[in-house]
Design an enzyme around this catalytic site. Structure first.
Site, PDB file in Angstrom:
ATOM      1  N   LEU A  96       1.133  -1.005   0.000  1.00 48.14           N
ATOM      2  CA  LEU A  96       0.245   0.010  -0.913  1.00 48.14           C
ATOM      3  C   LEU A  96       0.512   1.405   0.075  1.00 48.14           C
ATOM      4  O   LEU A  96       1.989   1.647   0.827  1.00 48.14           O
ATOM      5  CB  LEU A  96      -0.735   0.084   1.781  1.00 48.14           C
ATOM      6  N   HIS A  97       0.558   2.151  -0.597  1.00 44.63           N
ATOM      7  CA  HIS A  97       1.610   3.638  -1.229  1.00 44.63           C
ATOM      8  C   HIS A  97       0.732   4.493  -1.494  1.00 44.63           C
ATOM      9  O   HIS A  97      -0.537   4.076  -2.021  1.00 44.63           O
ATOM     10  CB  HIS A  97       2.519   2.868  -1.706  1.00 44.63           C
ATOM     11  N   LEU A  98       0.821   5.815  -1.059  1.00 46.06           N
ATOM     12  CA  LEU A  98       0.021   6.346  -0.899  1.00 46.06           C
ATOM     13  C   LEU A  98       0.851   8.053  -2.154  1.00 46.06           C
ATOM     14  O   LEU A  98       2.756   8.211  -1.406  1.00 46.06           O
ATOM     15  CB  LEU A  98       0.215   7.197   0.373  1.00 46.06           C
TER      16      LEU A  98
END
Ligand code: AMP
Length: 150
Positions: free
Chosen positions: A116-118
């Site tokens: 998960l990455h923003l």
């Protein structure tokens, strides 16, 4: 929907399997260990510079917890998502970005990279790595799921 090709594949900058880091989709974790890309970390996230930036400033806030993507997020991750956004806003407000630089903060609906990455990306979209329509659309259409507030 077919899975998007990685930027490494598009750019032809990696082979299918990197010698050092396993499958390309795990490449973000390798970059965390690379001082050329590592920016900062805390107990919940690592921040790196995007290796194939699609704008003048492009960072990734990566969860330390082993969550593959937004699709695996549940209500128990609410505090993590809030923290990821707060870290994104800290980057935006960093002194070195002062001026008329506007940023977008959000997730790709169909990410190619695991964990998960923003995305924290300046909205100039000026980059030699911006090579395909998909690159453009992934940050300028509904494909880019904005984190609250940006
Ligand atoms: P996405 O999975 O679509 O949310 O986007 C993945 C992002 O990771 C893209 O902006 C790529 O430019 C970036 N990227 C791909 N490989 C690496 C890597 N090894 N290190 C850092 N960033 C990467």
């Amino acid at each position: 929907m077919s899975k998007r090709k990685s930027d490494a594949t598009v750019s032809n900058e990696n082979t299918k399997k990197s010698k050092t880091s396993g499958h390309w989709s795990q490449g973000l974790l390798s970059s965390v260990d690379d001082p050329n890309y590592f920016v900062k970390s805390d107990d919940m996230v690592n921040v790196i510079k995007d290796k194939y930036p699609k704008a003048k400033y492009h960072y990734l806030v990566i969860a330390k917890e082993n969550i593959s993507s937004l699709k695996s997020v549940t209500i128990k991750h609410a505090a993590l998502l809030k923290h990821m956004e707060d870290v994104g806003l800290e980057i935006v407000n960093d002194k070195k970005h002062k001026g008329n630089i506007e940023f977008k903060i959000g997730y790709h609906a169909e990410p190619s990279m695991s964990r998960l990455h923003l995305h924290v990306i300046s909205d100039d979209m000026v980059s030699d790595f911006l090579k395909t329509k998909k690159h453009w659309n992934s940050f300028t259409s509904e494909f880019f799921l904005r984190s609250q507030g940006r």
